[in-house]
Design a protein around this motif. Sequence first.
Motif, mmCIF file in Angstrom:
data_model
loop_
_atom_site.group_PDB
_atom_site.id
_atom_site.type_symbol
_atom_site.label_atom_id
_atom_site.label_comp_id
_atom_site.label_asym_id
_atom_site.label_seq_id
_atom_site.Cartn_x
_atom_site.Cartn_y
_atom_site.Cartn_z
ATOM 1 N N ILE A 8 0.809 -1.443 0.048
ATOM 2 C CA ILE A 8 -0.114 0.016 -0.001
ATOM 3 C C ILE A 8 0.864 1.391 0.000
ATOM 4 N N VAL A 9 1.836 1.140 0.680
ATOM 5 C CA VAL A 9 2.912 2.419 0.835
ATOM 6 C C VAL A 9 3.469 2.762 -0.237
ATOM 7 N N ALA A 10 3.933 1.450 -0.881
ATOM 8 C CA ALA A 10 4.915 1.643 -2.124
ATOM 9 C C ALA A 10 3.900 2.165 -3.205
ATOM 10 N N LEU A 11 2.633 1.659 -3.490
ATOM 11 C CA LEU A 11 1.846 1.996 -4.470
ATOM 12 C C LEU A 11 1.399 3.524 -4.266
ATOM 13 N N THR A 12 1.125 4.264 -3.224
ATOM 14 C CA THR A 12 0.776 5.374 -2.933
ATOM 15 C C THR A 12 1.873 6.388 -3.242
ATOM 16 N N THR A 13 3.318 5.743 -2.562
ATOM 17 C CA THR A 13 4.475 6.683 -2.983
ATOM 18 C C THR A 13 4.571 6.790 -4.417
ATOM 19 N N ILE A 14 4.415 5.667 -5.252
ATOM 20 C CA ILE A 14 4.555 5.864 -7.034
ATOM 21 C C ILE A 14 3.432 6.708 -7.504
ATOM 22 N N ILE A 15 2.375 6.905 -6.865
ATOM 23 C CA ILE A 15 1.146 7.762 -7.562
ATOM 24 C C ILE A 15 1.642 9.034 -7.120
ATOM 25 N N LEU A 16 1.741 9.312 -5.886
ATOM 26 C CA LEU A 16 2.177 10.803 -5.412
ATOM 27 C C LEU A 16 3.391 11.197 -6.229
ATOM 28 N N THR A 17 4.527 10.585 -6.128
ATOM 29 C CA THR A 17 5.520 10.833 -6.966
ATOM 30 C C THR A 17 5.318 11.366 -8.345
ATOM 31 N N PHE A 26 11.215 12.057 -0.180
ATOM 32 C CA PHE A 26 12.456 11.546 -0.561
ATOM 33 C C PHE A 26 12.599 11.259 -1.930
ATOM 34 N N ALA A 27 11.648 10.816 -2.460
ATOM 35 C CA ALA A 27 11.749 10.329 -3.766
ATOM 36 C C ALA A 27 11.534 11.319 -5.118
ATOM 37 N N LEU A 28 11.039 12.501 -4.624
ATOM 38 C CA LEU A 28 10.943 13.461 -5.468
ATOM 39 C C LEU A 28 12.162 14.163 -6.283
ATOM 40 N N PRO A 29 13.268 14.473 -5.448
ATOM 41 C CA PRO A 29 14.351 15.004 -6.149
ATOM 42 C C PRO A 29 14.990 14.278 -7.170
ATOM 43 N N PHE A 30 15.129 12.975 -7.032
ATOM 44 C CA PHE A 30 15.570 11.923 -8.082
ATOM 45 C C PHE A 30 14.589 11.934 -9.198
ATOM 46 N N PHE A 40 9.360 2.745 -5.945
ATOM 47 C CA PHE A 40 8.971 1.612 -5.420
ATOM 48 C C PHE A 40 9.960 1.131 -4.642
ATOM 49 N N PHE A 41 11.405 1.014 -5.303
ATOM 50 C CA PHE A 41 12.407 0.413 -4.481
ATOM 51 C C PHE A 41 12.713 1.284 -3.051
ATOM 52 N N LEU A 42 12.542 2.510 -3.363
ATOM 53 C CA LEU A 42 12.813 3.550 -2.182
ATOM 54 C C LEU A 42 11.831 2.990 -0.992
ATOM 55 N N SER A 43 10.525 2.984 -1.426
ATOM 56 C CA SER A 43 9.632 2.787 -0.343
ATOM 57 C C SER A 43 9.693 1.503 -0.011
ATOM 58 N N TRP A 44 10.039 0.471 -0.763
ATOM 59 C CA TRP A 44 10.001 -0.980 -0.292
ATOM 60 C C TRP A 44 11.036 -1.319 0.903
ATOM 61 N N ASN A 45 12.169 -0.403 0.517
ATOM 62 C CA ASN A 45 13.376 -0.721 1.422
ATOM 63 C C ASN A 45 13.366 0.254 2.720
#
Lengths: 315, 284
Positions: free
Chosen positions: B85-94, B158-162, B213-218
């Motif tokens: 759930i967290v990883a998918l939400t992160t992908i969408i928001l990013t 955390f994912a946004l800049p990259f 996904f990587f970022l969030s999963w890890n």
Amino acid sequence: MSYASDFITTAKREFRYLARREFDELQENTVGILLVLPLVATLVALYLYPTVQAIIYSLQDISIFLGDSEVVGLANYIDLLRSGTFYNALWNGIIYTAGSVFLTVVVGVATGLLLNRTFTGERIATGLILVPYMVPTVAAVILFRWMLDGLYGVGNYALVVSTLIDEPIAWLASTRYAMPALILISGWRLYPFVTMLVLAKLQTIPKSYYESARLMGASRWEMFRHITLPQLRGVLFVAILLRLVWTFNLFDIIWLGTQGGPGNATETLPIMAYRLTFIGNDLGEGASVAVVTFLVLAVIVYGYFRLYGTTEEPR
Amino acid sequence: MTSLSPQLTQQQRHYLERIATYTAVIVTTFVVLIPLIWGFLSTIRPSEELFSWPPVIVPSDVSFENYHILFEQTNFALYFRNSLIVALTTIILTLLIAIPAAYAVSRYEFHGRRYIANLSVLIYMFPLILLGIPLFIIFQNIGLTNSLFGLALAHTAFALPFALLLLRVFFLDITPEIEESARLAGASRVTIVTKIILPLSLPGIVATSIFAFFLSWNEYFFALIILNDNALYTLPLGIANLIDMATTNWGMILGGVMIMILPPVLFVFLVYKHLIKGFGVSTV
């Protein structure tokens, strides 16, 4: 009925069309700013604002439960600079960073050079050698905790059999060996980052450089020395810089491996800040350690640029 | 030149080199994978073999009992779900935030454009701990602690800049002429983006999603700070928590580790090409 719905559809379409026209006629400047606004807002809310907050907390005597707080100026920082635990954490951080950056760069360059050769199964080998970078940190630490276990660890067994050590060592529970063990884990987990950068760069070096060098009778070593290494300079500058920054700030591998222990043998600045804040409940002191972490890092990065960032700026 | 007696012929030299390359590749690959191989073997062997000295290398018997216990007796399935759930939400928001921004930075001239790109680099210098401590207080005040959405938000930041850097590279690959001719043909800004830019930069969008996904999963640190309730734990937190239990069942925990490793490792092989390309262009 159908007339009404028709009307609504037309109105909707009309509205959308107008909205688009409106958007189309905006100045480029306005559109640009509108599009980056969500990004800027997120970054301000989640980076800038917390950082300012951290600085404010660091100037107060305040607990994690907030409650009564008192502005104490630089008292937290002065206490910190007078305590031995701070210098211990700083020193540990430097050792840890130097050790793991060295390990990741050496292994990364070696694997990068190896994978740049032509052989059958290149794709699979490259994928497999990059795998550790995809292994989540928690997973990597657990795998190594199991291999380095003091009673049943296969790593100990291998070392005993090869007579490098006399008897099994409880690596992560030992004041003396915990740090090298953490460096080993970080090295394994993070070298592929350097491999990828080096490999990507190696593939852009024109083959003709090597061909003309060969025609001029250059040896293997000379080609490596005078073509490959200079070409890698830029990418290594970036790789070392990023690894330096990330390793100095790194929290998870150390926390999962030793929690900064035994005692505070592997406590680095981020671990110290976490312990003070969330275990000691001292928000003010914890925040001041976090701020100092950032300052120390800024000094290190500045020094790094002064030392190596001179010629042909890599971007 | 010919007087050197043990001089190898060109052919022999070539063979030796081949052998050396293959040996080096095979040995390196094997050594690097030892922790994973050993970890996997430990999950399928009988549990008494785990605790023997000297260690047994080849399992005497194969059983998947550990995986069974993992799903039956721990919250592992729940942790897995939470992580997803967290990883998918992160992908969408990013993607929602980074795509417009990256497009603007790569196409439009506006005030502060240059700072946006540079800002991203600067941000990665921030110690996580410097953000984590105040973020905990801020999230607590607005009710985002103990919330999967709160965690996804932290991961997005955390994912946004990259993500911005990566998407920008892919957008810049598309020649402006295509857009120009579309504009001359009367296409609106929105049409240009949805019909031309997004389809053409699909590999970039996929790469960005995988990165997020990587970022969030890890991610362990923000999860540790934000989540308090075991039922909300993500995989990193949940698995780490299993070790701290009184009797450490290594076979079972390593089983969890193996399952957790699987999705990201499969991805590596799927996006192999873009991975190297993405790294190449974004940093060199």
